[in-house]
Design a protein around this motif. Structure first.
Motif, PDB file in Angstrom:
ATOM      1  N   LEU A 142       1.008  -0.926   0.081  1.00 22.69           N
ATOM      2  CA  LEU A 142       0.013   0.178   0.047  1.00 22.69           C
ATOM      3  C   LEU A 142       0.883   1.206   0.111  1.00 22.69           C
ATOM      4  CD1 LEU A 142      -2.671  -1.142   2.623  1.00 22.69           C
ATOM      5  CD2 LEU A 142      -2.939  -1.067   0.079  1.00 22.69           C
ATOM      6  N   ARG A 143       0.665   1.982  -0.896  1.00 23.41           N
ATOM      7  CA  ARG A 143       1.302   3.313  -0.968  1.00 23.41           C
ATOM      8  C   ARG A 143       0.682   4.461   0.024  1.00 23.41           C
ATOM      9  NH1 ARG A 143       1.287   7.468  -5.475  1.00 23.41           N
ATOM     10  NH2 ARG A 143       3.137   8.699  -5.121  1.00 23.41           N
ATOM     11  N   THR A 144       1.568   4.695   1.123  1.00 23.52           N
ATOM     12  CA  THR A 144       1.001   5.629   2.312  1.00 23.52           C
ATOM     13  C   THR A 144       1.810   6.796   2.294  1.00 23.52           C
ATOM     14  OG1 THR A 144       2.711   4.600   3.765  1.00 23.52           O
ATOM     15  CG2 THR A 144       0.367   3.426   3.643  1.00 23.52           C
ATOM     16  N   GLU A 153      -3.718   5.305   3.183  1.00 24.91           N
ATOM     17  CA  GLU A 153      -3.375   5.297   1.911  1.00 24.91           C
ATOM     18  C   GLU A 153      -3.117   6.598   1.119  1.00 24.91           C
ATOM     19  OE1 GLU A 153      -5.463   2.137   0.117  1.00 24.91           O
ATOM     20  OE2 GLU A 153      -5.855   1.318   1.751  1.00 24.91           O
TER      21      GLU A 153
END
Length: 351
Positions: A142-144, A153
């Motif tokens: 997940l791109r946080t 996110e």
């Protein structure tokens, strides 16, 4: 040491072990002792019963064997590299083996290629017969967003239509309601009469902080500034305690007001130093005032089309003289609040 002639003769001809056997006995023939090496031990140990692997050719039909050999004997190296487990040195070894020994007569001969043993060959054969079966792609992490805590996110933050940016000072709390445009919808600060006055009475602090929270508008996220204050200085300890107390009360009151949002926190922290670095306000280890930048943003909002941050005319008129050099200390929290909101949206769009 004196020995009888018979024993001395035995020592000379047979070594010292000749002393310990009967003259009439025949020495047993012992198997050679190999070194404790895995390769030596395996090469000289007998095969276990039932341990032989079945022939690779017996595992496939005639049509399947023909299809596999067709690829292995005639495919160029670029095509071989596309087969599972054949990328790199293994495909080059197959090409070298074909050039040296000719085409593979059967599937069992493939294991003579360096780095291609039975298990690897079986996977290669299956990949040749079923090229449509691709390896399942690994789940992407997940791109946080790293500039807010707790990390959310990226997509969740980008879907926010508006935020309320909140900055606490030693005597006041300022907040700015900014939408995704970005455009300032509302912008205020509240004086808190009980802040830094004697003991830290929880009831007094709660009264001041609660009154400010009640006047804040609804938004998708509430972003509270996280001041980067060092605990090593004893003189700053009362200020640090004050900041942490107000911050905790803001989180508690705003979280209760925001309600349940599917497990996604709606009250976030944003580091003060991260905002300062974004706008180039860091000098050494300290952050300088952003009042001059805010004044320029307000001027551009009136005089330019498509400004970096849009202000409604009513707010421009109200605060046009609030951030001049002689009054910066009166509106520092307001400047920080609007800069934090602008940095929030620009960091999302820049990445």
């Amino acid at each position: 040491m004196w020995l009888p002639k018979r024993l001395l003769r035995a020592v000379v001809t047979e070594g010292w072990h000749g002393l310990f056997r009967s003259p009439m006995a025949t020495p047993p023939k012992l198997p050679p002792r190999f070194l404790h090496c895995t390769c030596c031990r395996r090469s000289h140990s007998p095969e276990r019963s039932g341990g032989a692997q079945p022939s690779l050719d017996s595992c496939y039909t005639e049509a399947q064997r023909t299809a596999i050999l067709q690829v292995l004997n005639h495919a160029p190296e670029s095509q071989l590299a596309g087969v599972k487990l054949l990328r790199g040195r293994k495909s080059a070894n197959i090409m070298e083996y074909r050039a040296r020994h000719g085409p593979f007569p059967d599937l069992e001969s493939v294991v003579n290629v360096p780095l291609l043993k039975h298990k690897t060959a079986a996977v290669v054969f299956h990949s040749i017969l079923h090229p449509e079966e691709k390896r399942q792609p690994k789940a992407q992490p997940l791109r946080t967003a790293k500039f807010v805590k707790p990390e959310l996110e990226w997509k969740t933050l980008q879907e926010a239509s508006s935020i309320v940016s909140i900055v606490c000072g030693t005597s006041r709390i300022a907040w700015a309601h900014v939408d995704r445009s970005p455009c300032v919808q509302d912008w205020q600060q509240e004086e808190c009469q009980h802040f830094m006055k004697g003991t830290y009475l929880a009831s007094s602090y709660l009264e001041d902080v609660g009154a400010v929270v009640d006047r804040m508008p609804e938004a998708d996220f509430y972003v509270v500034e996280k001041p980067g204050m060092s605990l090593q200085s004893a003189t700053l300890f009362p200020v640090t305690v004050h900041m942490r107390t107000v911050e905790a009360m803001l989180f508690a009151l705003l979280a209760g007001r925001a309600g349940d949002s599917g497990g996604v926190p709606r009250v976030l922290n944003m580091m003060r130093m991260a905002v300062g670095r974004h706008f180039g306000l860091i000098v050494g280890d300290s952050r300088t005032s952003g009042a001059q930048l805010v004044q320029q943003l307000m001027t551009d909002s009136v005089g330019r089309s498509g400004p970096r941050l849009a202000f409604p005319p009513t707010l421009v008129v109200r605060y046009r003289n609030a951030f001049r050099p002689h009054s910066w200390n009166q509106g520092e929290e307001m400047c920080d609040a609007v800069l934090q909101a602008l940095a929030f949206y620009e960091l999302l769009s820049d990445s």
